[in-house]
Design a protein around this motif. Structure first.
Motif, PDB file in Angstrom:
ATOM      1  N   LEU A 140       5.881  -7.377   1.407  1.00 55.23           N
ATOM      2  CA  LEU A 140       6.377  -5.965   1.117  1.00 55.23           C
ATOM      3  C   LEU A 140       5.311  -5.339   0.142  1.00 55.23           C
ATOM      4  O   LEU A 140       4.974  -3.933   0.441  1.00 55.23           O
ATOM      5  CB  LEU A 140       7.533  -5.947   0.491  1.00 55.23           C
ATOM      6  CG  LEU A 140       8.819  -6.255   1.492  1.00 55.23           C
ATOM      7  CD1 LEU A 140      10.213  -6.530   0.724  1.00 55.23           C
ATOM      8  CD2 LEU A 140       8.914  -5.066   2.462  1.00 55.23           C
ATOM      9  N   TRP A 141       5.048  -5.858  -0.900  1.00 53.29           N
ATOM     10  CA  TRP A 141       3.901  -5.249  -1.812  1.00 53.29           C
ATOM     11  C   TRP A 141       2.534  -4.912  -1.215  1.00 53.29           C
ATOM     12  O   TRP A 141       2.113  -4.019  -1.415  1.00 53.29           O
ATOM     13  CB  TRP A 141       3.711  -6.336  -3.101  1.00 53.29           C
ATOM     14  CG  TRP A 141       3.052  -5.667  -4.095  1.00 53.29           C
ATOM     15  CD1 TRP A 141       1.956  -4.944  -4.167  1.00 53.29           C
ATOM     16  CD2 TRP A 141       3.317  -5.631  -5.491  1.00 53.29           C
ATOM     17  NE1 TRP A 141       1.400  -4.577  -5.337  1.00 53.29           N
ATOM     18  CE2 TRP A 141       2.269  -5.104  -6.133  1.00 53.29           C
ATOM     19  CE3 TRP A 141       4.309  -6.170  -6.212  1.00 53.29           C
ATOM     20  CZ2 TRP A 141       2.348  -4.924  -7.529  1.00 53.29           C
ATOM     21  CZ3 TRP A 141       4.501  -5.919  -7.497  1.00 53.29           C
ATOM     22  CH2 TRP A 141       3.527  -5.276  -8.121  1.00 53.29           C
ATOM     23  N   VAL A 143       1.964  -4.655   2.235  1.00 52.25           N
ATOM     24  CA  VAL A 143       1.937  -3.451   3.500  1.00 52.25           C
ATOM     25  C   VAL A 143       2.602  -2.413   2.858  1.00 52.25           C
ATOM     26  O   VAL A 143       1.991  -1.166   3.201  1.00 52.25           O
ATOM     27  CB  VAL A 143       3.094  -4.114   4.332  1.00 52.25           C
ATOM     28  CG1 VAL A 143       3.394  -3.019   5.391  1.00 52.25           C
ATOM     29  CG2 VAL A 143       2.466  -5.331   5.010  1.00 52.25           C
ATOM     30  N   PHE A 144       3.488  -2.143   1.839  1.00 54.84           N
ATOM     31  CA  PHE A 144       4.264  -0.792   1.631  1.00 54.84           C
ATOM     32  C   PHE A 144       3.961  -0.509  -0.040  1.00 54.84           C
ATOM     33  O   PHE A 144       4.531   0.619  -0.337  1.00 54.84           O
ATOM     34  CB  PHE A 144       5.665  -1.018   1.903  1.00 54.84           C
ATOM     35  CG  PHE A 144       6.240  -1.149   3.396  1.00 54.84           C
ATOM     36  CD1 PHE A 144       5.997  -0.391   4.293  1.00 54.84           C
ATOM     37  CD2 PHE A 144       6.581  -2.482   3.483  1.00 54.84           C
ATOM     38  CE1 PHE A 144       6.379  -0.559   5.548  1.00 54.84           C
ATOM     39  CE2 PHE A 144       6.922  -2.668   5.021  1.00 54.84           C
ATOM     40  CZ  PHE A 144       6.873  -1.753   5.800  1.00 54.84           C
ATOM     41  N   ALA A 148       8.415  -0.631  -2.939  1.00 53.27           N
ATOM     42  CA  ALA A 148       9.040  -1.565  -1.649  1.00 53.27           C
ATOM     43  C   ALA A 148       9.399  -2.783  -2.325  1.00 53.27           C
ATOM     44  O   ALA A 148      10.667  -3.147  -2.001  1.00 53.27           O
ATOM     45  CB  ALA A 148       8.088  -1.691  -0.305  1.00 53.27           C
ATOM     46  N   THR A 149       8.956  -3.767  -3.022  1.00 53.09           N
ATOM     47  CA  THR A 149       9.118  -4.845  -3.435  1.00 53.09           C
ATOM     48  C   THR A 149      10.459  -4.665  -4.436  1.00 53.09           C
ATOM     49  O   THR A 149      11.436  -5.232  -4.243  1.00 53.09           O
ATOM     50  CB  THR A 149       8.135  -5.680  -4.289  1.00 53.09           C
ATOM     51  OG1 THR A 149       7.010  -5.693  -3.226  1.00 53.09           O
ATOM     52  CG2 THR A 149       8.443  -7.162  -4.581  1.00 53.09           C
TER      53      THR A 149
END
Length: 180
Positions: A140-141, A143-144, A148-149
């Motif tokens: 998540l970190w 990619v977003f 997001a994380t």
């Protein structure tokens, strides 16, 4: 005495492990996914080790030896982190680092003669969940971004709290009485 040893080892672990992801990313150039994998494998390994140490502890009754061995491995691994020049060194040190033994719930519900095994099984399941969570968090970190994380973590924590309230109706009463 063991309580103080545990406290100081926990403090040293938190001091090192709180900065370790930053060090892996900035100094060693690791991606967030790589950091998630390293942390997940470390937590999973600790959990798997605990299942065997718990069963061995129950069988031989050598709890002190296993505790000393675990603390010694943690103490030996700590100086490797700041000296590491590759992710391999960090991974190896993180692999052997120990984790303390989680949980009054396990102790209260397990048979006395099988408490070590119960701690091991609990830690195995927890370690698998931590491995999965670490890989998801790193992904998540990566990619977003960081937010997001943290949003995902807060969402899972909220779902867990709701689940606890639904599973334990008396917990709602306790919480509502304390709030009033």
């Amino acid at each position: 005495m063991l309580g103080f040893v545990s406290m100081f080892m926990d403090i040293s672990s938190e001091l090192v492990h709180s900065l370790l992801p930053i060090s892996m990313a900035t100094i060693l150039g690791a991606s967030m996914v790589t950091i998630g994998i390293v942390e997940g494998v470390a937590e999973g390994t600790a959990a798997i080790t605990k299942i065997f140490s718990g069963a061995i502890s129950d069988y031989f009754g050598k709890r002190k030896f296993l505790a000393v061995l675990g603390y010694a491995m943690g103490a030996i691994s700590k100086p490797i982190f700041p000296l590491a020049t590759t992710m391999g060194w960090v991974f190896g040190a993180r692999f052997v680092d120990r984790k303390g033994l989680l949980s009054k719930l396990v102790a209260d519900t397990a048979l006395v003669e099988l408490r070590g095994t119960a701690f091991g099984i609990f830690n195995l399941v927890s370690g698998g969940a931590l491995l999965l969570a670490s890989v998801i968090a790193g992904s998540l970190w990566n990619v977003f971004g960081a937010s997001a994380t943290f949003i995902a973590g807060a969402s899972f924590a909220t779902l867990a709290a709701i689940g606890l309230l639904l599973c334990r109706p008396d917990a709602r009463v306790t919480i509502s009485h304390r709030a009033s």
